[in-house]
Structures are given as C-alpha cells and as structure tokens.
Enzyme design. Structure first.
Site, short mmCIF file in Angstrom:
data_model
loop_
_atom_site.label_atom_id
_atom_site.label_comp_id
_atom_site.label_asym_id
_atom_site.label_seq_id
_atom_site.Cartn_x
_atom_site.Cartn_y
_atom_site.Cartn_z
CG ASN A 41 34.81 52.17 34.21
OD1 ASN A 41 33.70 52.06 34.71
ND2 ASN A 41 35.57 51.12 33.92
CG HIS A 251 31.82 43.87 37.32
ND1 HIS A 251 30.57 43.39 37.67
CD2 HIS A 251 32.06 44.93 38.13
CE1 HIS A 251 30.07 44.14 38.64
NE2 HIS A 251 30.95 45.07 38.94
CG ASP A 252 35.48 44.76 33.08
OD1 ASP A 252 35.92 45.93 33.24
OD2 ASP A 252 34.28 44.53 32.85
O1 RIB Z 1 28.93 47.13 35.51
C1 RIB Z 1 30.28 46.76 35.56
C2 RIB Z 1 31.03 47.30 34.39
O2 RIB Z 1 31.01 48.72 34.43
C3 RIB Z 1 32.53 46.91 34.40
O3 RIB Z 1 32.97 46.77 33.07
C4 RIB Z 1 33.19 48.09 35.05
O4 RIB Z 1 34.54 48.29 34.57
C5 RIB Z 1 32.33 49.22 34.57
O5 RIB Z 1 32.80 49.58 33.30
CA CA Z 2 34.89 48.05 32.27
#
Ligand code: RIB
Ligand code: CA
Length: 322
Positions: A41, A251-252
């Site tokens: 990120n 997401h995570d």
């Molecule tokens: O596509 C989503 C992922 O990309 C997640 O892990 C978010 O933190 C980014 O890293």
């Molecule tokens: Ca991530």
C-alpha cells in the site's frame, strides 16, 4: 472454548490491514504472536511504522514487529498511496510509535516464531506476497510447522487495480507465483511438501463493506473505535468517489474473521495460477472455477461470504477494544 489459534500476520497497513490487526487483537480465539510488514500500500518504512502505531493503539506493544521486503521480487514497487495516503493511514494518522521494529528482517522473525511455537502457526498475509515467497524458498524445512496460509488477494473474476488483477497479486505477481506453486488445497496432500492455502479474493471481500453509519456507530465506543471511525471516514470516502460505492470493503479483516468463524466464507478447491508475463493481464489469478484444466486444486478459493454475520462480528469486536 478451545485454546486460541496462534497466528502471524504479514501485512501492509493500510486502512483495512489496520482493522485486521485490531480484529485479531479483539477476538479471544486468536493469539497474534507477531506482525511482519511488506511494501505494498505504501513503502515498507511506512507500513512498519503503521503496524507499530496500531499495536500501540490497542495497547499491545508486546507483540513483536519486523520489517520485510521493501519491494517486489522483479517489478518496481507501485504503491496504493492514492487510496491510503502517503502515510498509509490517511485520516487519523495516530501518534508516532512508542517503539521501533525489531532489528531483524521479517523472514528471521517468522523463522523464530515457527521454531518457538508449541504448535503449527497459521500465517495470514494481507499484502503483496513478497515475504511469503521468502518463507516458501528459505524455510522449506519448517513447512510442517505451518498450519496453513490464509491470504487476502486475487479474484476469480474481475480485478480491482487493473481489469484483470487484484492489487496484492499485481504488486508482486512473481512472489504470488512462487507461493501458489508451493500451495495445496487444505485437507489435500502433505504439510511437509506444500502449504495449505486459502485465497480470500475480491468475490468475498467486495461484499465485506462498511459505511459511514458503521463509522458513526464506532466513533464513541473508545479510543480504538474512534480511530477506526476516522479510518473509515477516509476509506469510505475514497470508495464512494472512486467506485461510486456506498461503503468501503474491509478486505483484510475477512482473513481474520474467517479464522474466527469458519462458517463465514464459502470456499471451493480450485487450481490457481498466476499470470507473470502478460502486460495486459499481469498479476491475474487464473482460477480454474470449473476444473477444465484437469490440474490439481492448490487452494481453497473464497466464493461468497455471510455479509451480515461478518459485519456483526467485526462491529462487536471493534466496539469492545479500549
Ligand atoms: O486489493 C485489496 C488489497 O490491497 C488489500 O490488502 C488492501 O490493503 C490493499 O493492500
Ligand atoms: Ca493490505
């Protein structure tokens, strides 16, 4: 209740990584042994600083943190600073960490944790798989001490960073290729030969969104809740503007929720291969949903999630943090 599951989280905080760390701390069924960081990120300097900040936020400065790779194996690092801000935690940006990360690379902390654990560790990866590829290549003698790898990444269908690829895989497709070539579907094969992999991809996480209302519900629950609310203020706003969505996918956090309650995410065994050459489709997880290749399944791939159950679990756990 059975003993908490020991896990190691490799991440690139990142708003949703931060929430994943907080969920792991909040739930009594998870024993977060260590955190390692990777460039994704934002730079690994910033993902590491952010992991330390979040652990301070939840009053867990005892959990060791070590920085991992500062970029992909082959490609040049391309971050998601447009989404997370240059700091990686745009919005709240908590105070500076009260401590430094360990003066060892992530792979050494992972090796130590695997050797010291009194039972096999679950690895969770929520960023690019650069550090996990090191685990595959440099710790083959410790495979049987890895219970499984649960990763957020990929998609059976569309990507989110390119039309073909999800961000984590797209950043470092060569690392993902190493991981999936050393993977097996949970319950299949031998732990000594391959790592059981569960792929939590976009089909699942795009249904795991929170909205402004969730942010407001958390804002006065405590320091951590207020912090998450400010994370969401930024993250929801970005997704509303960029995708026109009502909320932001966390997401995570789904990887941790999946470990807490295995009924949340539905998976199917599939063969997954990674595109590492095509300029158009680089980083695509080519998931054989209909088993047309005849290749053995090498992962359990998420295909759906009980959204209401996920949101209830996440909100309840975040609300009780200090
Ligand atoms: O596509 C989503 C992922 O990309 C997640 O892990 C978010 O933190 C980014 O890293
Ligand atoms: Ca991530």
């Amino acid at each position: 209740m059975s003993a908490p599951r020991p896990i190691l989280l490799d991440c690139d905080p990142g708003h949703d990584d931060a929430i994943a760390i907080m969920l792991a701390i909040a739930d009594p069924s998870i024993d977060l042994r260590a955190v390692t960081t990777v460039a994704g990120n934002v730079t690994v300097e910033n993902t590491t600083r952010n992991a330390l900040r979040v652990l301070d936020m939840v009053e867990r400065p005892d959990i060791p943190v070590a920085a991992g790779r500062d970029g992909p194996r082959v490609r040049t690092l391309s971050t998601a600073a447009v989404m997370h801000g240059d700091s990686g935690l745009e919005g709240p940006l908590p105070s500076e960490p009260t401590r430094a990360a360990l003066d060892i690379p992530a792979i050494e902390l992972i090796e130590q944790q695997l050797l010291d654990a009194d039972e096999p560790l679950t690895l969770v990866a929520t960023g690019p798989l650069t550090n996990m590829a090191d685990v595959v290549e440099r710790l083959p003698h410790l495979r049987s001490r890895i219970r499984e790898l649960v990763l957020m990444g990929g998609a059976v269908d569309l990507g989110n960073w390119t039309p073909a690829a999800e961000f984590n895989i797209w950043v470092d497709p060569h690392a993902a290729d190493v991981v999936f070539k050393a993977a097996r579907a949970p319950g299949e094969g031998s732990a000594a030969d391959a790592i059981a992999v569960t792929m939590i991809g976009l089909e699942v996480t795009h249904r795991a969104w929170l909205t402004d209302e969730h942010a407001d519900a958390l804002r006065s629950t405590g320091r951590a809740g207020h912090f998450v609310a400010e994370l969401l203020d930024h993250f929801v706003g970005f997704h509303q503007r960029r995708f026109g969505w009502e909320g932001a996918p966390i997401h995570d956090a789904v990887t941790i929720a999946h470990l807490i309650d295995g009924t949340l995410v539905s998976t199917l065994p599939m063969n997954v291969q990674i595109e590492t050459e095509s300029p158009l489709c680089l980083g695509r997880t080519v998931a054989d949903r209909w088993a047309v290749t005849g290749l053995a399944a090498n992962a359990a791939v998420g295909i759906d999630i009980d959204r209401d159950h996920f949101v209830t679990l996440l909100m309840e756990r975040l609300s009780v943090l200090p």
